[in-house]
Design an enzyme around this catalytic site. Structure first.
Site, PDB file in Angstrom:
ATOM      1  N   ASN A  44       0.838  -1.208   0.000  1.00 43.44           N
ATOM      2  CA  ASN A  44       0.000   0.000   0.000  1.00 43.44           C
ATOM      3  C   ASN A  44       0.867   1.250   0.000  1.00 43.44           C
ATOM      4  O   ASN A  44       1.686   1.368  -0.926  1.00 43.44           O
ATOM      5  CB  ASN A  44      -1.157  -0.025   1.006  1.00 43.44           C
ATOM      6  CG  ASN A  44      -0.832  -0.253   2.455  1.00 43.44           C
ATOM      7  OD1 ASN A  44      -0.226  -1.236   2.821  1.00 43.44           O
ATOM      8  ND2 ASN A  44      -1.258   0.639   3.323  1.00 43.44           N
ATOM      9  N   ASP A  45       0.733   2.140   0.934  1.00 44.82           N
ATOM     10  CA  ASP A  45       1.294   3.495   0.802  1.00 44.82           C
ATOM     11  C   ASP A  45       2.797   3.563   0.477  1.00 44.82           C
ATOM     12  O   ASP A  45       3.594   2.829   1.062  1.00 44.82           O
ATOM     13  CB  ASP A  45       1.142   4.261   2.118  1.00 44.82           C
ATOM     14  CG  ASP A  45      -0.206   4.084   2.762  1.00 44.82           C
ATOM     15  OD1 ASP A  45      -1.051   3.391   2.195  1.00 44.82           O
ATOM     16  OD2 ASP A  45      -0.393   4.623   3.856  1.00 44.82           O
ATOM     17  N   TYR A 104       3.638   1.249  10.488  1.00 43.67           N
ATOM     18  CA  TYR A 104       2.710   1.950   9.605  1.00 43.67           C
ATOM     19  C   TYR A 104       3.427   3.091   8.874  1.00 43.67           C
ATOM     20  O   TYR A 104       4.623   3.305   9.039  1.00 43.67           O
ATOM     21  CB  TYR A 104       1.521   2.458  10.421  1.00 43.67           C
ATOM     22  CG  TYR A 104       0.369   1.468  10.479  1.00 43.67           C
ATOM     23  CD1 TYR A 104       0.566   0.126  10.194  1.00 43.67           C
ATOM     24  CD2 TYR A 104      -0.922   1.880  10.810  1.00 43.67           C
ATOM     25  CE1 TYR A 104      -0.493  -0.783  10.231  1.00 43.67           C
ATOM     26  CE2 TYR A 104      -1.986   0.992  10.853  1.00 43.67           C
ATOM     27  CZ  TYR A 104      -1.773  -0.332  10.561  1.00 43.67           C
ATOM     28  OH  TYR A 104      -2.820  -1.207  10.602  1.00 43.67           O
ATOM     29  N   SER A 105       2.645   3.853   8.125  1.00 39.88           N
ATOM     30  CA  SER A 105       3.232   4.818   7.203  1.00 39.88           C
ATOM     31  C   SER A 105       4.046   5.901   7.883  1.00 39.88           C
ATOM     32  O   SER A 105       3.773   6.290   9.012  1.00 39.88           O
ATOM     33  CB  SER A 105       2.142   5.464   6.359  1.00 39.88           C
ATOM     34  OG  SER A 105       1.777   4.557   5.366  1.00 39.88           O
ATOM     35  N   ARG A 174      -1.864   9.209  12.991  1.00 48.22           N
ATOM     36  CA  ARG A 174      -0.750   8.498  12.331  1.00 48.22           C
ATOM     37  C   ARG A 174      -0.198   9.216  11.104  1.00 48.22           C
ATOM     38  O   ARG A 174      -0.686  10.229  10.688  1.00 48.22           O
ATOM     39  CB  ARG A 174      -1.203   7.087  11.941  1.00 48.22           C
ATOM     40  CG  ARG A 174      -2.428   7.028  11.069  1.00 48.22           C
ATOM     41  CD  ARG A 174      -2.757   5.577  10.702  1.00 48.22           C
ATOM     42  NE  ARG A 174      -4.032   5.483  10.033  1.00 48.22           N
ATOM     43  CZ  ARG A 174      -5.180   5.240  10.656  1.00 48.22           C
ATOM     44  NH1 ARG A 174      -5.224   5.046  11.951  1.00 48.22           N
ATOM     45  NH2 ARG A 174      -6.315   5.190   9.971  1.00 48.22           N
ATOM     46  N   ASP A 175       0.827   8.608  10.539  1.00 52.22           N
ATOM     47  CA  ASP A 175       1.422   8.994   9.250  1.00 52.22           C
ATOM     48  C   ASP A 175       2.188  10.318   9.300  1.00 52.22           C
ATOM     49  O   ASP A 175       1.850  11.279   8.596  1.00 52.22           O
ATOM     50  CB  ASP A 175       0.343   9.054   8.131  1.00 52.22           C
ATOM     51  CG  ASP A 175      -0.538   7.812   8.089  1.00 52.22           C
ATOM     52  OD1 ASP A 175      -0.075   6.752   8.545  1.00 52.22           O
ATOM     53  OD2 ASP A 175      -1.688   7.907   7.616  1.00 52.22           O
ATOM     54  N   GLU A 228      -6.137  10.795   6.583  1.00 50.15           N
ATOM     55  CA  GLU A 228      -4.907   9.987   6.621  1.00 50.15           C
ATOM     56  C   GLU A 228      -3.823  10.649   5.758  1.00 50.15           C
ATOM     57  O   GLU A 228      -4.099  11.499   4.908  1.00 50.15           O
ATOM     58  CB  GLU A 228      -5.179   8.577   6.088  1.00 50.15           C
ATOM     59  CG  GLU A 228      -6.126   7.769   6.963  1.00 50.15           C
ATOM     60  CD  GLU A 228      -6.192   6.294   6.567  1.00 50.15           C
ATOM     61  OE1 GLU A 228      -6.356   5.999   5.372  1.00 50.15           O
ATOM     62  OE2 GLU A 228      -6.077   5.436   7.467  1.00 50.15           O
TER      63      GLU A 228
END
Ligand code: FRU
Length: 486
Positions: A44-45, A104-105, A174-175, A228
């Protein structure tokens, strides 16, 4: 130890058992020729995008042994010219208690010979009674580490945790992405309030280690429940806040996907800490687009990659899942700004993939079938008329009454139509790969990105138009991707 963790050792312990999966991916006719895709499993990202000492680092959310959503690592490609790539070993593993359910990202910031990385350590305390996915039972840790070469990393350090976020935040924060202005570094984090309003948290630091809460950026009226993958960037003195709002209702042709990807023009008085957000504009009108990230390369260009996919869509990618992989990144796009709007153009290096050039007037192109769906087609219209271009047997681009529509038949696997209102279409640049299309309209003023699964890769291309115009057709080569064996 949590069952979700995947240390480097776990990854290599399972590696040999997945030879079959690797072989299978290689057999797929839909594997992409000039898009970065996962070596196996799920992508994904884009994450941690940067260039250091001439080397581009393209990391991505990666689930190596499962082609559906699963535990997240950071996969890794490198390149010096954006045409030849190396598939590196995974870069980051969920191997600490602060990131045990997924690295995560996150992003990278290059300064003084070092790369500073920031990412979200996802922890789901789903063994606890109060775990409810949104407000309780979850840690959203912001972690940081550095690297000199984009390969070897320093120890991961926890720099922000749940207690550092404002009290009215849910457990969706997040991110992280860094932006420097004056003597301060700003970190943006995507967030959801307890009242389910999407927003971006802004933190400030003078040393890239200690971050203080600075502000919460949001719209006066709620615009979705969660934002996001925020990205704060400045192009030619104009600030933009890119993000991915979730929970925005479709409005005519706008917001047609389940989640959005777009940007606000932003005015920010950093001294007074006051801001003003413009209107939200979508960056892409296609079906498969989400979680973008930009970075500034050593030439000073703003380059954006996005995930050519989207979570929770009603359409699917079964044709590639059967071969053990799912999703890809878009081609890299250079961002420029024009009248306060972001314009996206294929990165100049992509032109090196052109093998030959065929030039003709549109009216000479009646019907042509082609054996290779990997091409770029650049069309310059001399006058304004409605048109229909059959891009593949059941894929059409229609322009009628100032509405441009991309429609897919069964090869869309559930993808049907997406449209945008546009006063005139002067220019189209169509990038076609085995199972992907990226269509840049009017020099990148609008873009349509989609996956497509044609039955055969020999397809028909047909113009239904009385337009005058010039057309350049370029069959394209593939990226050269080598595995970096250690
Ligand atoms: C966006 C996203 C991010 C998150 C990551 C997890 O697609 O949900 O918000 O960090 O994917 O893989």
């Amino acid at each position: 130890m949590n069952k979700n963790m995947m240390t480097k050792k776990d990854y290599y312990d399972q590696y040999d058992n997945h030879q079959n999966m690797r072989d299978n991916v290689k057999k797929d006719k839909n594997r992409l020729h000039y898009h970065l895709m996962p070596p196996t499993g799920w992508l994904n990202d884009p994450n941690g995008l940067c260039q250091k000492d001439g080397i581009y680092h393209i990391y991505f959310q990666y689930t190596p042994y499962d082609c559906n959503w699963g535990i997240k690592l950071w996969g890794h490609y490198t390149s010096t010219d954006m045409i030849h790539f190396k598939e590196e070993e995974p870069f980051l593993y969920p191997d600490q208690k602060e990131d045990r359910d997924g690295v995560y990202s996150g992003s990278a910031y290059v300064e003084d010979g070092k790369i500073y990385y920031f990412y979200t350590g996802n922890v789901k305390l789903n063994d606890r009674d109060d775990y409810d996915y949104i407000n309780d039972g979850r840690e959203q840790n912001t972690l940081s580490f550095t690297s000199e070469d984009g390969m070897e990393i320093s120890r991961k350090k926890l720099i922000l945790d749940n207690d550092d976020y404002p009290h009215n935040m849910s457990k969706h924060v997040r991110d992280p992405k860094i932006f420097k202005k004056g003597k301060y570094y700003y970190m943006v984090l995507g967030a959801r309030t307890k009242d389910s309003q999407g927003c971006v948290l802004l933190y400030r630091s003078q040393d890239l280690q200690n971050f203080q809460y600075y502000n919460c950026i949001t719209t006066p009226q709620p615009f979705g429940y969660m934002w996001e993958c925020p990205d704060l960037l400045e192009i030619d003195g104009q600030l933009f806040l890119i993000c991915c709002p979730q929970g925005v209702r479709q409005n005519g042709y706008d917001y047609a996907n389940v989640y959005q990807m777009g940007y606000f023009q932003l005015e920010y008085d950093f001294e007074q800490n006051q801001y003003n957000l413009g209107e939200f504009k979508e960056l892409d009108r296609g079906f498969d687009i989400y979680a973008p990230q930009s970075f500034i390369d050593e030439k000073g260009r703003h380059i954006l990659y996005a995930w050519m996919g989207i979570p929770d869509a009603s359409y699917h990618n079964d044709p590639t899942i059967q071969y053990g992989w799912q999703h890809a990144l878009t081609i890299p796009r250079t961002l420029i700004q024009k009248d306060g709007k972001i314009i996206q153009q294929p990165l100049a290096e992509m032109k090196q993939l052109r093998k030959e050039k065929y030039e003709m007037d549109i009216d000479q192109w009646n019907e042509t079938s082609y054996d290779d769906v990997c091409y770029e087609m650049d069309i310059e219209f001399k006058n304004q008329k409605d048109f229909q271009i059959q891009i593949r047997d059941d894929v059409f681009l229609n322009y009628k009454d100032h509405v441009l529509t991309l429609s897919l038949g069964t090869s869309g696997c559930g993808r049907d139509q997406r449209s945008v209102e546009i006063k005139e279409v002067r220019h189209l640049d169509i990038w076609s790969d085995t199972s992907a299309l990226e269509i840049f309209v009017n020099g990148g003023q609008e873009v349509f990105t989609t996956r497509v699964y044609s039955e055969t890769l020999s397809q028909h291309l047909y113009f239904h138009t009385s337009h005058q115009g010039k057309l350049s057709y370029y069959p394209l080569d593939s990226y050269q991707i080598e595995k970096n064996e250690k």
